[in-house]
Enzyme design. Sequence first.
Site, PDB file in Angstrom:
ATOM      1  N   HIS A 194       0.864  -1.179   0.000  1.00 26.92           N
ATOM      2  CA  HIS A 194       0.000   0.000   0.000  1.00 26.92           C
ATOM      3  C   HIS A 194       0.899   1.227   0.000  1.00 26.92           C
ATOM      4  CE1 HIS A 194      -3.694   2.336   0.848  1.00 26.92           C
ATOM      5  NE2 HIS A 194      -2.850   3.132   1.503  1.00 26.92           N
ATOM      6  N   CYS A 195       0.779   2.036  -1.046  1.00 27.59           N
ATOM      7  CA  CYS A 195       1.648   3.201  -1.202  1.00 27.59           C
ATOM      8  C   CYS A 195       0.874   4.465  -0.864  1.00 27.59           C
ATOM      9  CB  CYS A 195       2.182   3.273  -2.632  1.00 27.59           C
ATOM     10  SG  CYS A 195       3.320   4.645  -2.907  1.00 27.59           S
ATOM     11  N   PRO A 196       1.219   5.151   0.216  1.00 27.81           N
ATOM     12  CA  PRO A 196       0.510   6.406   0.534  1.00 27.81           C
ATOM     13  C   PRO A 196       0.865   7.533  -0.420  1.00 27.81           C
ATOM     14  CG  PRO A 196       2.297   6.030   2.091  1.00 27.81           C
ATOM     15  CD  PRO A 196       2.226   4.807   1.247  1.00 27.81           C
ATOM     16  N   GLY A 199      -1.628   7.180  -2.964  1.00 29.71           N
ATOM     17  CA  GLY A 199      -2.966   7.138  -2.378  1.00 29.71           C
ATOM     18  C   GLY A 199      -3.775   5.928  -2.775  1.00 29.71           C
TER      19      GLY A 199
END
Length: 496
Positions: A194-196, A199
């Site tokens: 999961h890449c912030p 997003g």
Amino acid sequence: MYLGLDEPVRECQYNQICTRNSLPMETLGHKKKKIPRRKWQVFPGRNRFYCNGRVMMARQTGVFYLTLVLIMVTSGLFFAFDCPFLASNLTPAIPVIGGVLFFFVLGMLFRASFSDPGVLPRATPDEAADLERQIGAANGPSGPGYRPPPRTREVVINGQTVKLKYCFTCKIFRPPRASHCSLCDNCVERFDHHCPWVGNCVGKRNYRFFYLFILSLSFLTVFIFAFVITHVILRSNRTGFLSALKDSPASVLEVLVCFFSVWSIVGLSGFHTYLISSNQTTNEDIKGLWSNKRAKDNYNPYSYGNIMTNCCAALCGPLPPSLIDRRGFIQSDTTQPVSHSNGSSMYASTQLHTHMCDQEHCIQSTKFVLQAAATPLLHSNSVMIGGGGPPFPGKSSLVVPCASLAPSQPSLPSMPGLSCAGDMLTLRDPDTHCHHHHFASPEETPSPSGPMPLTLPCAAHMTHGGHIHPAQLYDPASQDSLHEDSVRGLVKLSSV
């Protein structure tokens, strides 16, 4: 309808009126059309949808906007302060190449951020129940103190045994290389991480766009960093270093941003280049699933054994379609899973047309009520409708003299909590008081619950000394207006 006061008293009956399924009411009132809902509106995961479900992102989008601002501000300063000097003194190809890289970076960022990463649909209630029966049958009977084994299944892929874990949130056995994202609360196919910064989750359907984004961003950062330094050096040779900084103050900010970000961006690009060449995911590499440290004969069953083949499979292979159909319409006879805030899921019915009462329970139809309202209310005896006094406190009430009806008229409606005994009317509500006589709908009748019934004289307020005053009789001149009021009230009731 009318009531006789001198005939023997018998039990009052009230037949329930169904205003939902009756055709006369639908023809009189305007039926509101419900707009069909789409599946993204009841999606159980923790995601945000925009543009009617076309854009799908995670809920935590603050870092994504920071990424977008950094790219646009840095590139904007470069095109505004550095490119004019470089185009006139070096070559006009510099702003052209910078513009192509800039738009390519934004395109890959939006594609990775706004697309479905490969979310797996959750099991329906029937599928979850069938899977529970299969697991129960495989585990056998359980006794006291019995601890069921972990819910896993094993499959063989290219000679390597791979375990499939059961997801208690999605109620499915996850396929190989899939994992459940705790932030988005979804099972993602070929889950990478999961890449912030983008997003969104990075999975099977958007991994190539994520890789092309960080790779092109690395080139753009190095490109801006190199030519900003070139710009400062060329100006320094002409007017001096301090004068060059005064003439182009934005160059200092660009150099600082690019210097501190180029190392992480280039390093991330190199790491994912290694993953693509070996056909691994970030999740598998961190856990060391295919490391030789686990076992001597452990190997990656998904690798094609060739770097070029692995890169082509990851970047040039066919893009699988989305499995969640987020823009599809919800069928009225289907159920959609709904998730709690703690991650567990429940299944709620999404039927669009739910009727409050069934035709089998509706004893008296609306057509009969309209016919009854159109018949003469005055026959040989009268009903006294009192007025001028306050009704029951907090609710509408119904108090009528309980007498037998004329043979040619329909029976008087009966209500729960209202019964007749002799000359007395019993109303089972301790909070009410008898003042006058009012008619009410079944929903507004006093509740039948209460510790003790309240007994009221049915004809006490209408008679003096056992005789009815002629002035209190129903006036035939107002018969038409009462008919219109009755029909109008029923039409309003049908629109509720």
